[in-house]
Design a protein around this motif. Structure first.
Motif, PDB file in Angstrom:
ATOM      1  N   VAL A  82       0.871  -1.161   0.000  1.00 28.37           N
ATOM      2  CA  VAL A  82       0.000   0.000   0.000  1.00 28.37           C
ATOM      3  C   VAL A  82       0.918   1.224   0.000  1.00 28.37           C
ATOM      4  N   PHE A  83       0.790   2.043  -1.038  1.00 30.12           N
ATOM      5  CA  PHE A  83       1.564   3.272  -1.156  1.00 30.12           C
ATOM      6  C   PHE A  83       0.644   4.441  -0.820  1.00 30.12           C
ATOM      7  N   GLU A  84       1.051   5.260   0.133  1.00 36.68           N
ATOM      8  CA  GLU A  84       0.283   6.445   0.491  1.00 36.68           C
ATOM      9  C   GLU A  84       1.184   7.658   0.361  1.00 36.68           C
ATOM     10  N   GLU A  85       0.732   8.633  -0.431  1.00 35.92           N
ATOM     11  CA  GLU A  85       1.540   9.838  -0.612  1.00 35.92           C
ATOM     12  C   GLU A  85       1.595  10.600   0.703  1.00 35.92           C
ATOM     13  N   CYS A  86       2.777  11.124   1.007  1.00 37.89           N
ATOM     14  CA  CYS A  86       2.968  11.913   2.224  1.00 37.89           C
ATOM     15  C   CYS A  86       3.720  13.188   1.854  1.00 37.89           C
ATOM     16  N   GLY A  87       3.791  14.091   2.749  1.00 37.20           N
ATOM     17  CA  GLY A  87       4.467  15.358   2.471  1.00 37.20           C
ATOM     18  C   GLY A  87       5.957  15.180   2.288  1.00 37.20           C
ATOM     19  N   ASP A  88       6.527  15.927   1.369  1.00 36.97           N
ATOM     20  CA  ASP A  88       7.968  15.898   1.102  1.00 36.97           C
ATOM     21  C   ASP A  88       8.647  16.860   2.056  1.00 36.97           C
ATOM     22  N   ASP A  89       9.509  16.327   2.921  1.00 44.23           N
ATOM     23  CA  ASP A  89      10.199  17.192   3.874  1.00 44.23           C
ATOM     24  C   ASP A  89      11.521  17.720   3.326  1.00 44.23           C
ATOM     25  N   GLY A  90      11.834  17.396   2.059  1.00 45.17           N
ATOM     26  CA  GLY A  90      13.057  17.906   1.426  1.00 45.17           C
ATOM     27  C   GLY A  90      14.329  17.175   1.808  1.00 45.17           C
ATOM     28  N   SER A  91      14.224  16.107   2.590  1.00 44.71           N
ATOM     29  CA  SER A  91      15.418  15.408   3.068  1.00 44.71           C
ATOM     30  C   SER A  91      16.006  14.442   2.049  1.00 44.71           C
ATOM     31  N   VAL A  92      15.221  14.069   1.046  1.00 42.13           N
ATOM     32  CA  VAL A  92      15.697  13.100   0.054  1.00 42.13           C
ATOM     33  C   VAL A  92      16.039  13.844  -1.233  1.00 42.13           C
ATOM     34  N   PRO A  93      17.302  13.768  -1.679  1.00 43.22           N
ATOM     35  CA  PRO A  93      17.654  14.449  -2.927  1.00 43.22           C
ATOM     36  C   PRO A  93      16.963  13.800  -4.117  1.00 43.22           C
ATOM     37  N   LEU A  94      16.585  14.621  -5.116  1.00 46.00           N
ATOM     38  CA  LEU A  94      15.904  14.093  -6.298  1.00 46.00           C
ATOM     39  C   LEU A  94      16.851  13.317  -7.200  1.00 46.00           C
ATOM     40  N   VAL A  95      18.125  13.665  -7.189  1.00 46.26           N
ATOM     41  CA  VAL A  95      19.118  12.972  -8.016  1.00 46.26           C
ATOM     42  C   VAL A  95      20.160  12.375  -7.099  1.00 46.26           C
ATOM     43  N   GLN A  96      20.345  11.071  -7.223  1.00 47.35           N
ATOM     44  CA  GLN A  96      21.362  10.396  -6.435  1.00 47.35           C
ATOM     45  C   GLN A  96      22.270   9.635  -7.370  1.00 47.35           C
ATOM     46  N   GLY A  97      23.485   9.440  -6.958  1.00 43.51           N
ATOM     47  CA  GLY A  97      24.413   8.663  -7.760  1.00 43.51           C
ATOM     48  C   GLY A  97      25.809   8.772  -7.197  1.00 43.51           C
ATOM     49  N   THR A  98      26.660   7.916  -7.694  1.00 38.60           N
ATOM     50  CA  THR A  98      28.073   7.987  -7.364  1.00 38.60           C
ATOM     51  C   THR A  98      28.751   8.497  -8.621  1.00 38.60           C
ATOM     52  N   PHE A  99      28.822   9.803  -8.738  1.00 36.90           N
ATOM     53  CA  PHE A  99      29.272  10.431  -9.971  1.00 36.90           C
ATOM     54  C   PHE A  99      30.789  10.400 -10.081  1.00 36.90           C
ATOM     55  N   ILE A 100      31.252  10.171 -11.304  1.00 36.82           N
ATOM     56  CA  ILE A 100      32.682  10.205 -11.583  1.00 36.82           C
ATOM     57  C   ILE A 100      32.945  11.247 -12.658  1.00 36.82           C
ATOM     58  N   LYS A 101      34.196  11.672 -12.756  1.00 41.65           N
ATOM     59  CA  LYS A 101      34.591  12.632 -13.785  1.00 41.65           C
ATOM     60  C   LYS A 101      34.752  11.901 -15.111  1.00 41.65           C
ATOM     61  N   LEU A 102      34.502  12.617 -16.205  1.00 43.99           N
ATOM     62  CA  LEU A 102      34.671  12.013 -17.532  1.00 43.99           C
ATOM     63  C   LEU A 102      36.090  11.487 -17.719  1.00 43.99           C
ATOM     64  N   SER A 103      37.074  12.172 -17.171  1.00 49.04           N
ATOM     65  CA  SER A 103      38.466  11.734 -17.304  1.00 49.04           C
ATOM     66  C   SER A 103      38.734  10.403 -16.609  1.00 49.04           C
ATOM     67  N   GLU A 104      37.851   9.986 -15.704  1.00 47.57           N
ATOM     68  CA  GLU A 104      38.018   8.717 -14.984  1.00 47.57           C
ATOM     69  C   GLU A 104      37.422   7.525 -15.727  1.00 47.57           C
ATOM     70  N   LEU A 105      36.701   7.783 -16.828  1.00 47.52           N
ATOM     71  CA  LEU A 105      36.077   6.687 -17.579  1.00 47.52           C
ATOM     72  C   LEU A 105      37.096   5.683 -18.095  1.00 47.52           C
ATOM     73  N   THR A 106      38.279   6.156 -18.483  1.00 50.33           N
ATOM     74  CA  THR A 106      39.297   5.246 -19.034  1.00 50.33           C
ATOM     75  C   THR A 106      39.853   4.295 -17.979  1.00 50.33           C
ATOM     76  N   GLN A 107      39.586   4.581 -16.711  1.00 51.17           N
ATOM     77  CA  GLN A 107      40.073   3.722 -15.633  1.00 51.17           C
ATOM     78  C   GLN A 107      39.049   2.657 -15.247  1.00 51.17           C
ATOM     79  N   ARG A 108      37.935   2.625 -15.958  1.00 50.58           N
ATOM     80  CA  ARG A 108      36.867   1.670 -15.664  1.00 50.58           C
ATOM     81  C   ARG A 108      36.852   0.548 -16.684  1.00 50.58           C
ATOM     82  N   ASN A 109      36.259  -0.576 -16.310  1.00 51.02           N
ATOM     83  CA  ASN A 109      36.069  -1.679 -17.244  1.00 51.02           C
ATOM     84  C   ASN A 109      34.892  -1.361 -18.155  1.00 51.02           C
ATOM     85  N   ALA A 110      34.892  -1.926 -19.341  1.00 50.92           N
ATOM     86  CA  ALA A 110      33.841  -1.647 -20.324  1.00 50.92           C
ATOM     87  C   ALA A 110      32.456  -2.022 -19.810  1.00 50.92           C
TER      88      ALA A 110
END
Length: 139
Positions: A82-110
């Motif tokens: 059961v999902f019930e909408e509740c008020g947004d208290d602003g504590s949860v960011p809309l965008v989440q992720g573990t962001f890396i720099k474009l220059s770090e892409l070459t250090q990752r596996n395909a």
């Protein structure tokens, strides 16, 4: 985010599902709904809204990385949610992720999945080509 409804019809089973990526202040996890829950919530749940969730039969299982790019090692299969909408208290960011720099892409596996933020500086016009597989024009 909210995925599209998927349906299957096999000799042994048939059904429907859709998934949502849920976030709180500690991270993100994938949640999947089946059968009646799809009809009940597919057009109700909205991205960016905050909900309280009650479910007495949800199952926690190891995440299937074929179907999710989230870092969480588990996912939730909802049973009688059961999902019930509740008020947004602003504590949860809309965008989440573990962001890396474009220059770090070459250090990752395909096959690694990564989060990046970038600005499109220019884009080429759409072009068409002939597919070798089925000899049709594609864009």
């Amino acid at each position: 985010s909210k995925g599209q409804k998927k349906e299957w019809n096999k000799p042994t089973s048939q059904g429907q599902l859709f998934s949502v990526d849920l976030a709180d202040t500690t991270g993100e996890i994938r949640g999947t709904m089946f059968r009646d829950l799809v009809d009940r919530y597919l057009n109700v749940l909205e991205e960016g809204r905050m909900y309280t969730i009650t479910d007495t039969s949800a199952r926690i299982k190891p995440a299937n990385k074929q179907w999710t790019s989230l870092a969480h090692q588990y996912e939730i299969n909802f049973g009688n949610a059961v999902f019930e909408e509740c008020g947004d208290d602003g504590s949860v960011p809309l965008v989440q992720g573990t962001f890396i720099k474009l220059s770090e892409l070459t250090q990752r596996n395909a096959e690694d999945k990564v989060d990046i933020v970038a600005v499109v500086k220019s884009a080429d016009p759409v072009s068409s080509f002939i597919s070798k597989r089925d000899n049709t024009e594609r864009k």
